[in-house]
Design a protein around this motif. Structure first.
Motif, mmCIF file in Angstrom:
data_model
loop_
_atom_site.group_PDB
_atom_site.id
_atom_site.type_symbol
_atom_site.label_atom_id
_atom_site.label_comp_id
_atom_site.label_asym_id
_atom_site.label_seq_id
_atom_site.Cartn_x
_atom_site.Cartn_y
_atom_site.Cartn_z
ATOM 1 N N GLU A 27 -0.018 1.218 -11.451
ATOM 2 C CA GLU A 27 -1.451 0.913 -11.354
ATOM 3 C C GLU A 27 -1.971 1.178 -9.942
ATOM 4 N N ILE A 28 -1.190 0.781 -8.946
ATOM 5 C CA ILE A 28 -1.595 0.976 -7.554
ATOM 6 C C ILE A 28 -1.693 2.467 -7.227
ATOM 7 N N ILE A 29 -0.720 3.250 -7.684
ATOM 8 C CA ILE A 29 -0.747 4.692 -7.427
ATOM 9 C C ILE A 29 -1.894 5.350 -8.190
ATOM 10 N N LYS A 30 -2.168 4.862 -9.371
ATOM 11 C CA LYS A 30 -3.315 5.379 -10.137
ATOM 12 C C LYS A 30 -4.605 5.142 -9.374
ATOM 13 N N ASP A 31 -4.748 3.947 -8.799
ATOM 14 C CA ASP A 31 -5.928 3.660 -7.983
ATOM 15 C C ASP A 31 -5.993 4.601 -6.785
ATOM 16 N N ALA A 32 -4.854 4.773 -6.118
ATOM 17 C CA ALA A 32 -4.809 5.601 -4.916
ATOM 18 C C ALA A 32 -5.157 7.053 -5.211
ATOM 19 N N SER A 33 -4.877 7.499 -6.419
ATOM 20 C CA SER A 33 -5.124 8.898 -6.776
ATOM 21 C C SER A 33 -6.607 9.242 -6.802
ATOM 22 N N HIS A 34 -7.454 8.231 -6.708
ATOM 23 C CA HIS A 34 -8.902 8.469 -6.659
ATOM 24 C C HIS A 34 -9.391 8.705 -5.235
ATOM 25 N N ALA A 35 -8.479 8.782 -4.266
ATOM 26 C CA ALA A 35 -8.860 9.109 -2.893
ATOM 27 C C ALA A 35 -9.423 10.534 -2.841
ATOM 28 N N PRO A 36 -10.352 10.795 -1.935
ATOM 29 C CA PRO A 36 -10.913 12.149 -1.829
ATOM 30 C C PRO A 36 -9.925 13.113 -1.189
ATOM 31 N N SER A 37 -10.077 14.390 -1.512
ATOM 32 C CA SER A 37 -9.242 15.418 -0.895
ATOM 33 C C SER A 37 -10.003 16.733 -0.886
ATOM 34 N N TRP A 38 -9.591 17.611 0.039
ATOM 35 C CA TRP A 38 -10.229 18.923 0.189
ATOM 36 C C TRP A 38 -10.196 19.686 -1.129
ATOM 37 N N GLN A 39 -11.357 20.056 -1.650
ATOM 38 C CA GLN A 39 -11.504 20.809 -2.892
ATOM 39 C C GLN A 39 -10.804 20.123 -4.071
ATOM 40 N N ASN A 40 -10.673 18.803 -3.973
ATOM 41 C CA ASN A 40 -9.982 18.023 -5.012
ATOM 42 C C ASN A 40 -8.553 18.520 -5.227
ATOM 43 N N ALA A 41 -7.924 19.003 -4.144
ATOM 44 C CA ALA A 41 -6.575 19.555 -4.262
ATOM 45 C C ALA A 41 -5.532 18.494 -4.590
ATOM 46 N N GLN A 42 -5.802 17.235 -4.200
ATOM 47 C CA GLN A 42 -4.853 16.140 -4.438
ATOM 48 C C GLN A 42 -3.439 16.558 -4.005
ATOM 49 N N PRO A 43 -3.244 16.816 -2.705
ATOM 50 C CA PRO A 43 -2.017 17.453 -2.226
ATOM 51 C C PRO A 43 -0.849 16.507 -1.999
ATOM 52 N N TRP A 44 -0.867 15.354 -2.614
ATOM 53 C CA TRP A 44 0.145 14.338 -2.348
ATOM 54 C C TRP A 44 1.167 14.216 -3.476
ATOM 55 N N HIS A 45 2.317 13.714 -3.105
ATOM 56 C CA HIS A 45 3.312 13.281 -4.088
ATOM 57 C C HIS A 45 3.885 11.968 -3.564
ATOM 58 N N VAL A 46 4.254 11.098 -4.488
ATOM 59 C CA VAL A 46 4.744 9.774 -4.106
ATOM 60 C C VAL A 46 6.134 9.558 -4.686
ATOM 61 N N TYR A 47 7.059 9.177 -3.813
ATOM 62 C CA TYR A 47 8.411 8.795 -4.231
ATOM 63 C C TYR A 47 8.593 7.321 -3.870
ATOM 64 N N VAL A 48 8.871 6.496 -4.849
ATOM 65 C CA VAL A 48 9.049 5.063 -4.595
ATOM 66 C C VAL A 48 10.530 4.723 -4.646
ATOM 67 N N ALA A 49 11.021 4.149 -3.569
ATOM 68 C CA ALA A 49 12.417 3.708 -3.491
ATOM 69 C C ALA A 49 12.503 2.230 -3.832
ATOM 70 N N LYS A 50 13.385 1.897 -4.776
ATOM 71 C CA LYS A 50 13.599 0.515 -5.181
ATOM 72 C C LYS A 50 15.089 0.291 -5.443
ATOM 73 N N ASP A 51 15.457 -0.956 -5.564
ATOM 74 C CA ASP A 51 16.781 -1.349 -6.047
ATOM 75 C C ASP A 51 17.903 -0.598 -5.322
ATOM 76 N N GLY A 52 18.807 0.028 -6.090
ATOM 77 C CA GLY A 52 19.979 0.652 -5.492
ATOM 78 C C GLY A 52 19.650 1.782 -4.541
ATOM 79 N N VAL A 53 18.658 2.571 -4.876
ATOM 80 C CA VAL A 53 18.267 3.679 -3.999
ATOM 81 C C VAL A 53 17.781 3.148 -2.662
ATOM 82 N N LEU A 54 16.939 2.132 -2.697
ATOM 83 C CA LEU A 54 16.425 1.555 -1.452
ATOM 84 C C LEU A 54 17.542 0.872 -0.668
ATOM 85 N N ASP A 55 18.471 0.226 -1.370
ATOM 86 C CA ASP A 55 19.614 -0.400 -0.685
ATOM 87 C C ASP A 55 20.436 0.646 0.062
#
Length: 217
Positions: free
Chosen positions: A27-55
């Motif tokens: 939900e938080i990332i969905k909200d964030a995806s409404h941020a403005p960007s040049w020509q609506n390029a939306q040039p971001w990607h998000v990787y979330v580290a949790k649990d074993g990966v974050l450890d």
């Protein structure tokens, strides 16, 4: 409501171990995806580290630090020689705020150092990436996404902090998060529920608007 949300957001430097659910992160990332960007390029990607990966990331970071491996962030960091006098004054005032909350040791306080080394004890960290050699406008877009993410998180009762300490060893991040070679790590944002540590009592001020605003007519 919006103004209250802006003033409610603050940097959290110590989280408890309560999980942030995958559905809430979505939900938080969905909200964030409404941020403005040049020509609506939306040039971001998000990787979330949790649990074993974050450890594993936390453990590898600590090992790298123990072995005195130099940090090597994907994007350049600001040099003090390139900062304005006002920025240097603000940094000095931030140091005073830290000492006011934590005592004369400031950032040298063992509790502060331990929290930073453990990535603020966060149960989740969102890493924002862009294509390698991204333009400065793209980095601006990533910043807009990150701020929108943090404001959304605040609205859901989730604390955050964007921090250099989270991205000091991008090679570790790329290995553990399976980030493609053609992407660079721009910033990490720790997410979670704040604990009652005094690290979360640091209160910063903002320079007077007259110092940063010129209206020309």
């Amino acid at each position: 409501m919006g103004k209250n949300l802006i003033y409610k957001r603050r940097s959290i430097r110590s989280f408890d171990d309560e999980e942030v659910s995958d559905s809430l992160i979505e939900e938080i990332i969905k909200d964030a995806s409404h941020a403005p960007s040049w020509q609506n390029a939306q040039p971001w990607h998000v990787y979330v580290a949790k649990d074993g990966v974050l450890d594993r990331i936390k453990a590898e970071y600590k090992n790298a630090k123990k072995n005195n491996l130099p940090s090597n962030t994907d994007i350049t960091t600001p040099h003090r020689d390139n900062r304005s006098d006002l920025s240097m004054k603000n940094i000095e005032e931030w140091g005073d705020s830290v000492k006011e909350a934590l005592g004369d040791q400031g950032t040298d306080l063992p509790e502060f150092q331990e929290a930073r080394a453990d990535l603020f004890h966060a149960p989740a960290v969102a890493y924002l990436t862009a294509k390698k050699n991204a333009s400065e406008f793209t980095i601006y877009d990533i910043g807009s996404f990150g701020q929108t993410l943090m404001l959304s998180a605040t609205s859901w009762g989730i604390g955050t902090i964007p921090a250099y300490a989270l991205v000091t060893y991008p090679d570790i991040l790329k290995k553990e998060l399976l980030i493609p070679d053609d992407e660079e790590v721009v910033i990490g944002i720790a997410m979670g529920y704040p604990d009652d540590s005094k690290l979360n009592c640091i209160k910063t001020t903002r320079t007077d608007v007259d110092n940063i605003l010129d209206i020309r007519k």
